[in-house]
Scaffold this active site. Structure first.
Site, mmCIF file in Angstrom:
data_model
loop_
_atom_site.group_PDB
_atom_site.id
_atom_site.type_symbol
_atom_site.label_atom_id
_atom_site.label_comp_id
_atom_site.label_asym_id
_atom_site.label_seq_id
_atom_site.Cartn_x
_atom_site.Cartn_y
_atom_site.Cartn_z
ATOM 1 N N HIS A 62 35.829 49.078 32.993
ATOM 2 C CA HIS A 62 36.686 48.792 34.148
ATOM 3 C C HIS A 62 35.859 48.587 35.412
ATOM 4 C CE1 HIS A 62 39.688 50.405 37.262
ATOM 5 N NE2 HIS A 62 40.213 49.280 36.828
ATOM 6 N N ARG A 63 35.920 47.383 35.975
ATOM 7 C CA ARG A 63 35.088 46.983 37.125
ATOM 8 C C ARG A 63 33.598 47.102 36.767
ATOM 9 N NH1 ARG A 63 38.447 50.436 41.799
ATOM 10 N NH2 ARG A 63 40.488 50.085 40.879
ATOM 11 N N GLU A 90 36.116 44.274 32.609
ATOM 12 C CA GLU A 90 37.191 43.862 33.531
ATOM 13 C C GLU A 90 36.615 43.751 34.937
ATOM 14 O OE1 GLU A 90 40.655 44.822 36.364
ATOM 15 O OE2 GLU A 90 38.739 45.840 36.129
ATOM 16 N N ASP A 130 37.721 42.233 39.181
ATOM 17 C CA ASP A 130 38.802 41.821 40.079
ATOM 18 C C ASP A 130 38.300 40.648 40.910
ATOM 19 O OD1 ASP A 130 40.589 44.262 39.631
ATOM 20 O OD2 ASP A 130 38.680 45.171 40.221
ATOM 21 N N HIS A 136 37.464 44.608 44.413
ATOM 22 C CA HIS A 136 38.808 45.103 44.136
ATOM 23 C C HIS A 136 39.708 45.183 45.367
ATOM 24 C CE1 HIS A 136 41.914 48.228 43.659
ATOM 25 N NE2 HIS A 136 42.008 47.770 42.431
ATOM 26 N N GLU A 154 40.741 39.817 36.356
ATOM 27 C CA GLU A 154 42.015 40.175 36.997
ATOM 28 C C GLU A 154 42.173 39.401 38.300
ATOM 29 O OE1 GLU A 154 42.993 44.330 37.912
ATOM 30 O OE2 GLU A 154 44.660 43.577 39.105
ATOM 31 N N LYS A 191 43.516 39.148 41.595
ATOM 32 C CA LYS A 191 44.038 40.125 42.570
ATOM 33 C C LYS A 191 44.817 39.385 43.635
ATOM 34 C CE LYS A 191 43.183 44.483 42.009
ATOM 35 N NZ LYS A 191 44.260 45.005 41.207
ATOM 36 N N ASP A 195 36.614 53.610 33.124
ATOM 37 C CA ASP A 195 35.390 53.709 33.937
ATOM 38 C C ASP A 195 34.271 54.395 33.152
ATOM 39 O OD1 ASP A 195 36.982 52.816 36.092
ATOM 40 O OD2 ASP A 195 37.450 54.868 36.715
HETATM 41 O O1 G3P Z 1 42.999 45.831 34.585
HETATM 42 C C1 G3P Z 1 43.394 47.133 34.750
HETATM 43 C C2 G3P Z 1 43.201 47.648 36.161
HETATM 44 O O2 G3P Z 1 42.064 47.076 36.712
HETATM 45 C C3 G3P Z 1 44.373 47.370 37.056
HETATM 46 O O3 G3P Z 1 44.337 48.071 38.231
HETATM 47 O O4 G3P Z 1 43.844 48.502 40.582
HETATM 48 O O5 G3P Z 1 42.112 48.988 38.872
HETATM 49 O O6 G3P Z 1 42.664 46.647 39.451
HETATM 50 P P1 G3P Z 1 43.179 48.038 39.327
HETATM 51 MG MG MG Z 2 41.436 45.531 38.106
#
Ligand code: G3P
Ligand code: MG
Length: 250
Positions: A6-7, A33, A35, A48, A108, A110, A230
């Site tokens: 994640h990120r 993933e 953003d 993000h 993602e 955003k 994470d």
């Molecule tokens: O893709 C899952 C997650 O990234 C969504 O929420 O706020 O972390 O971008 P956020």
């Molecule tokens: Mg995200």
């Protein structure tokens, strides 16, 4: 590992930076993933928050700063001295790193209030076309249905994942509209019945952001395909434990 970093691997390096991507690659994550949003001069940038305040030494909205102004910011120091000099990468730089390493990228889209959905999609599609990225190397996800529908027009062959914190009762209608590949939801709001229904409809099911594997032990049994976390390193430890137990029982 059925894990999305994640990120990037954001517990070991500053989120959404190339260092975080590199660590996820080294860890053997199947997906990363990120953003994406636009700079003031319409370059897709990987960050993000709506502002640069939390994750850089600057101030202001991402959409009010040009690529050059963003590039001057330090995106690593907030995380630790070892990461001084890290910058906010572009989508292009991120794709070059991850795709060349054979790791798939969950992009993602955003959308914050006042953002131009079509412009973001157009600019993201331009980068992907310019780099000739293969459709199966990426996936688009978004909480914003319009963004996914627009991407379906620009790059129909690229998979789309609908993000929801909690899966709504009318999920089937939306997923059909978006022609979705997957559903990405908050693991805390998912129950077994919803998970099974999503799977019966034939969609992939991803959960964000369980940072302790113990929290989602039953979710795997319900059919969840992927955890977006994470902390891939904690899942790796669990995986190694399971392999060791199997070997001992043989
Ligand atoms: O893709 C899952 C997650 O990234 C969504 O929420 O706020 O972390 O971008 P956020
Ligand atoms: Mg995200």
């Amino acid at each position: 590992m059925k894990i999305t970093a994640h990120r990037g691997l954001s517990s070991l390096a500053p989120e959404n930076t190339l260092s975080a991507m590199q660590r996820a690659i080294e860890f053997g994550c199947e997906w990363i993933e990120i953003d994406v949003q636009l700079s003031a001069d319409n370059i897709p940038m990987i960050i993000h928050d709506k502002t640069v305040n939390r994750c850089t030494n600057g101030q202001g909205k991402v959409k009010d700063l040009t690529w050059y102004e963003l590039r001057l910011l330090d995106a690593g120091l907030w995380f630790g001295d070892d990461f001084a000099g890290e910058y906010i990468p572009t989508l292009e730089e991120t794709l070059e790193l991850t795709v060349n390493a054979g790791v798939k990228l969950n992009i993602e889209l955003k959308i914050y209030s006042g953002d131009e959905v079509d412009l973001l999609c157009e600019k993201v599609a331009e980068v992907i076309e310019r780099l000739a990225i293969k459709a199966d190397a990426i996936l688009f996800s978004s909480f914003n249905i319009e963004a996914l529908m627009t991407m379906k027009n620009y790059l129909p062959e690229v998979r789309r994942g609908q993000l929801w914190q909690e899966i709504p009762d009318d999920f089937a209608i939306v997923l059909q509209q978006v022609d979705a590949y997957s559903v990405h939801c908050d693991y805390r709001f998912l129950n077994e019945e919803q998970a099974k229904r999503i799977k019966q409809f034939g969609y992939r099911l991803f959960c964000y952001t369980p940072n302790f594997p113990q929290l989602v032990a039953s979710h795997w049994q319900w059919g969840v395909d992927m955890m977006i976390t994470d902390t891939p390193q904690r899942y790796k430890v669990e995986e190694l434990k399971a392999i060791r137990e199997l070997a001992l029982n043989e």
